[in-house]
Design a protein around this motif. Structure first.
Motif, PDB file in Angstrom:
ATOM      1  N   ASP A  90       0.833  -1.209   0.000  1.00 30.08           N
ATOM      2  CA  ASP A  90       0.000   0.000   0.000  1.00 30.08           C
ATOM      3  C   ASP A  90       0.869   1.261   0.000  1.00 30.08           C
ATOM      4  N   ARG A  91       1.940   1.238   0.794  1.00 33.37           N
ATOM      5  CA  ARG A  91       2.847   2.393   0.847  1.00 33.37           C
ATOM      6  C   ARG A  91       3.502   2.631  -0.511  1.00 33.37           C
ATOM      7  N   LEU A  92       3.950   1.565  -1.137  1.00 27.92           N
ATOM      8  CA  LEU A  92       4.608   1.684  -2.433  1.00 27.92           C
ATOM      9  C   LEU A  92       3.638   2.157  -3.507  1.00 27.92           C
ATOM     10  N   GLN A  93       2.403   1.681  -3.458  1.00 26.21           N
ATOM     11  CA  GLN A  93       1.433   2.089  -4.464  1.00 26.21           C
ATOM     12  C   GLN A  93       1.033   3.551  -4.299  1.00 26.21           C
ATOM     13  N   ALA A  94       0.956   4.017  -3.056  1.00 32.79           N
ATOM     14  CA  ALA A  94       0.682   5.439  -2.831  1.00 32.79           C
ATOM     15  C   ALA A  94       1.808   6.289  -3.414  1.00 32.79           C
ATOM     16  N   ASP A  95       3.037   5.832  -3.221  1.00 35.91           N
ATOM     17  CA  ASP A  95       4.180   6.559  -3.786  1.00 35.91           C
ATOM     18  C   ASP A  95       4.136   6.525  -5.311  1.00 35.91           C
ATOM     19  N   ARG A  96       3.737   5.396  -5.892  1.00 42.96           N
ATOM     20  CA  ARG A  96       3.644   5.302  -7.344  1.00 42.96           C
ATOM     21  C   ARG A  96       2.624   6.309  -7.891  1.00 42.96           C
ATOM     22  N   ARG A  97       1.482   6.441  -7.209  1.00 41.99           N
ATOM     23  CA  ARG A  97       0.485   7.405  -7.662  1.00 41.99           C
ATOM     24  C   ARG A  97       1.057   8.823  -7.622  1.00 41.99           C
ATOM     25  N   GLU A  98       1.704   9.155  -6.504  1.00 40.81           N
ATOM     26  CA  GLU A  98       2.269  10.499  -6.361  1.00 40.81           C
ATOM     27  C   GLU A  98       3.377  10.738  -7.383  1.00 40.81           C
ATOM     28  N   ARG A  99       4.239   9.749  -7.543  1.00 45.23           N
ATOM     29  CA  ARG A  99       5.322   9.885  -8.513  1.00 45.23           C
ATOM     30  C   ARG A  99       4.774  10.000  -9.930  1.00 45.23           C
ATOM     31  N   GLY A 100       3.772   9.171 -10.242  1.00 41.71           N
ATOM     32  CA  GLY A 100       3.181   9.226 -11.572  1.00 41.71           C
ATOM     33  C   GLY A 100       2.600  10.587 -11.881  1.00 41.71           C
ATOM     34  N   ALA A 101       1.935  11.183 -10.878  1.00 37.98           N
ATOM     35  CA  ALA A 101       1.359  12.516 -11.077  1.00 37.98           C
ATOM     36  C   ALA A 101       2.449  13.540 -11.358  1.00 37.98           C
ATOM     37  N   LYS A 102       3.561  13.447 -10.649  1.00 39.54           N
ATOM     38  CA  LYS A 102       4.656  14.396 -10.854  1.00 39.54           C
ATOM     39  C   LYS A 102       5.280  14.224 -12.235  1.00 39.54           C
ATOM     40  N   ILE A 103       5.479  12.962 -12.658  1.00 37.71           N
ATOM     41  CA  ILE A 103       6.052  12.734 -13.989  1.00 37.71           C
ATOM     42  C   ILE A 103       5.109  13.249 -15.070  1.00 37.71           C
ATOM     43  N   LEU A 104       3.812  12.975 -14.923  1.00 36.07           N
ATOM     44  CA  LEU A 104       2.841  13.456 -15.908  1.00 36.07           C
ATOM     45  C   LEU A 104       2.870  14.974 -16.001  1.00 36.07           C
ATOM     46  N   ASP A 105       2.913  15.638 -14.854  1.00 33.82           N
ATOM     47  CA  ASP A 105       2.963  17.102 -14.853  1.00 33.82           C
ATOM     48  C   ASP A 105       4.198  17.601 -15.589  1.00 33.82           C
ATOM     49  N   ARG A 106       5.339  16.949 -15.330  1.00 32.61           N
ATOM     50  CA  ARG A 106       6.579  17.397 -15.969  1.00 32.61           C
ATOM     51  C   ARG A 106       6.549  17.153 -17.479  1.00 32.61           C
ATOM     52  N   VAL A 107       6.041  15.979 -17.883  1.00 36.44           N
ATOM     53  CA  VAL A 107       5.984  15.676 -19.316  1.00 36.44           C
ATOM     54  C   VAL A 107       5.053  16.647 -20.027  1.00 36.44           C
ATOM     55  N   GLU A 108       3.896  16.889 -19.439  1.00 43.66           N
ATOM     56  CA  GLU A 108       2.933  17.787 -20.088  1.00 43.66           C
ATOM     57  C   GLU A 108       3.472  19.216 -20.167  1.00 43.66           C
ATOM     58  N   ALA A 109       4.164  19.652 -19.113  1.00 39.49           N
ATOM     59  CA  ALA A 109       4.772  20.986 -19.147  1.00 39.49           C
ATOM     60  C   ALA A 109       5.902  21.052 -20.173  1.00 39.49           C
ATOM     61  N   HIS A 110       6.672  19.972 -20.287  1.00 39.12           N
ATOM     62  CA  HIS A 110       7.824  19.937 -21.196  1.00 39.12           C
ATOM     63  C   HIS A 110       7.377  19.883 -22.652  1.00 39.12           C
ATOM     64  N   THR A 111       6.314  19.136 -22.925  1.00 36.02           N
ATOM     65  CA  THR A 111       5.893  18.907 -24.311  1.00 36.02           C
ATOM     66  C   THR A 111       4.727  19.790 -24.732  1.00 36.02           C
ATOM     67  N   GLY A 112       3.991  20.324 -23.757  1.00 34.88           N
ATOM     68  CA  GLY A 112       2.797  21.089 -24.088  1.00 34.88           C
ATOM     69  C   GLY A 112       1.650  20.233 -24.575  1.00 34.88           C
ATOM     70  N   VAL A 113       1.698  18.928 -24.273  1.00 38.68           N
ATOM     71  CA  VAL A 113       0.680  17.975 -24.728  1.00 38.68           C
ATOM     72  C   VAL A 113      -0.055  17.399 -23.522  1.00 38.68           C
ATOM     73  N   ASP A 114      -1.376  17.285 -23.617  1.00 37.43           N
ATOM     74  CA  ASP A 114      -2.182  16.649 -22.580  1.00 37.43           C
ATOM     75  C   ASP A 114      -2.186  15.142 -22.837  1.00 37.43           C
ATOM     76  N   LEU A 115      -1.667  14.375 -21.883  1.00 38.50           N
ATOM     77  CA  LEU A 115      -1.552  12.929 -22.071  1.00 38.50           C
ATOM     78  C   LEU A 115      -2.832  12.176 -21.748  1.00 38.50           C
ATOM     79  N   ASP A 116      -3.799  12.820 -21.107  1.00 41.14           N
ATOM     80  CA  ASP A 116      -5.081  12.194 -20.785  1.00 41.14           C
ATOM     81  C   ASP A 116      -4.874  10.870 -20.034  1.00 41.14           C
ATOM     82  N   LEU A 117      -4.029  10.923 -19.010  1.00 38.40           N
ATOM     83  CA  LEU A 117      -3.730   9.746 -18.207  1.00 38.40           C
ATOM     84  C   LEU A 117      -3.808  10.140 -16.740  1.00 38.40           C
TER      85      LEU A 117
END
Length: 259
Positions: A90-117
Motif C-alpha cells: 500500500d505504501r509503495l502504491q501510494a508513492d507510485r500514484r504520487e510519482r506518476g502525477a509528478k512525472i505526468l505534470d513534468r511531461v505535459e509541461a515539457h511537451t505542451g501535450v495533454d496525455l489524458d492519463l
C-alpha cells in the motif's frame, strides 16, 4: 515448456488483463503462469495458486529493493499476504500514484501535450511512455524513455524502494519461494548473485536479447542449493518466450500449494 514464471498484467505495467492470461497461456502451450506485478499482488487472484480455464496461475509479486549499491528485483511465488506485506505494498502504491502525477505534470509541461492519463495504483513509466507515444508529442515509446522519463531525463522522478533486508523479510514471511530476477540486468551482476545466495531461487531463463554468462548463475545455484526459475517478463501479450520445462519446473512445483 510448461511454465512462464514472470508475467505482468494491467494492475502494474502490463497490457494483459488477468482474465486474458489463461487463453494466451494456452496458446503458448503453458500449464503454469506466475503473475508477478511490480510491487503489487493481483487483487483478483484469491489464493497462492488458482486454476483458471485449465491453466494454473501462481500469485506472485516482483518487489524492487535497495541493496545499497544498486537496486534489485525480487520475485515472490505463491504469495499468502501478511499484514506487513500488504502495508508495504500500500505504501509503495501510494508513492507510485504520487510519482506518476509528478512525472505526468513534468511531461505535459515539457511537451505542451495533454496525455489524458490519470495517476492510479500500479501506474509505471511504461504506461506514461505509451501515452506519450500515442499523443501528439514527437516521441515513440523508446524515445519517451530516452529523451524524457528515463533515469537521466528531464521529466524523471525517483520513487520509494523497499530496503533489501526488509524486502527479503517480507517476502520470506509470505511466499513459498523467493528468488532474484534477471541477474544480468544489473550493473553489478556478481554482487546481485551474492544476494541470491541468501534466497530460495534465481532466474536462470530470461530473454535478455544478448549473450550472457548463465554458467555463473548455474554455479551459484548449485553452490547455494537454489531453485532455477525463468520467464518472459511479459508486458505485452506474448507468453512463453522463455520459461521452464516440466523437468525444470518440478522442484519448484513441489514448493507450491495445490490450487
Amino acid at each position: 515448456m510448461v511454465a512462464d514464471l514472470h508475467v505482468h498484467t494491467t494492475v502494474s505495467d502490463g497490457t494483459l488483463e488477468l482474465e486474458e492470461v489463461p487463453a494466451v497461456a494456452a496458446e503458448a502451450g503453458l500449464d503454469w503462469v506466475a503473475v508477478t506485478d511490480h510491487d503489487r499482488i493481483h487483487p483478483d487472484i484469491d489464493a497462492p495458486v488458482v486454476e483458471r480455464a485449465g491453466v494454473r496461475l501462481i500469485r506472485g509479486i516482483e518487489l524492487r529493493v535497495d541493496a545499497g549499491d544498486q537496486r534489485l528485483d525480487l520475485l515472490g511465488y505463491g504469495v499468502e499476504p501478511t499484514p506487513e506485506l500488504e502495508a508495504e505494498v500500500d505504501r509503495l502504491q501510494a508513492d507510485r500514484r504520487e510519482r506518476g502525477a509528478k512525472i505526468l505534470d513534468r511531461v505535459e509541461a515539457h511537451t505542451g501535450v495533454d496525455l489524458d492519463l490519470e495517476p492510479r495504483p500500479g501506474l509505471g513509466r511504461p504506461h506514461i511512455a505509451r501515452a506519450i507515444a500515442d499523443s501528439e508529442a514527437p516521441y515513440d515509446y523508446e524515445g519517451a524513455f530516452a529523451e524524457l522519463i528515463g533515469d537521466d531525463g528531464p521529466c524523471y522522478v525517483p520513487r520509494e524502494v523497499t530496503s533489501l533486508d526488509r524486502g527479503v523479510e517480507l517476502l520470506r514471511g509470505s511466499c513459498a519461494v523467493v528468488g532474484l530476477a534477471h541477474p544480468f540486468r544489473y550493473g553489478d551482476t556478481p554482487a546481485a548473485l551474492e544476494v541470491a545466495r541468501e534466497l530460495d531461487a534465481v532466474e536462470r531463463w530470461y530473454p535478455y536479447g544478448r549473450r550472457v554468462g548463465v554458467d555463473a548463475v548455474e554455479r551459484v545455484a548449485d553452490d547455494a542449493d537454489l531453485l532455477l526459475t525463468g520467464g518472459t517478463d511479459a508486458h505485452q501479450r506474448e507468453l512463453g518466450v522463455t520459461g521452464l520445462t516440466a523437468e525444470a519446473f518440478a522442484p519448484l512445483r513441489e514448493r507450491l500449494p495445490e490450487p
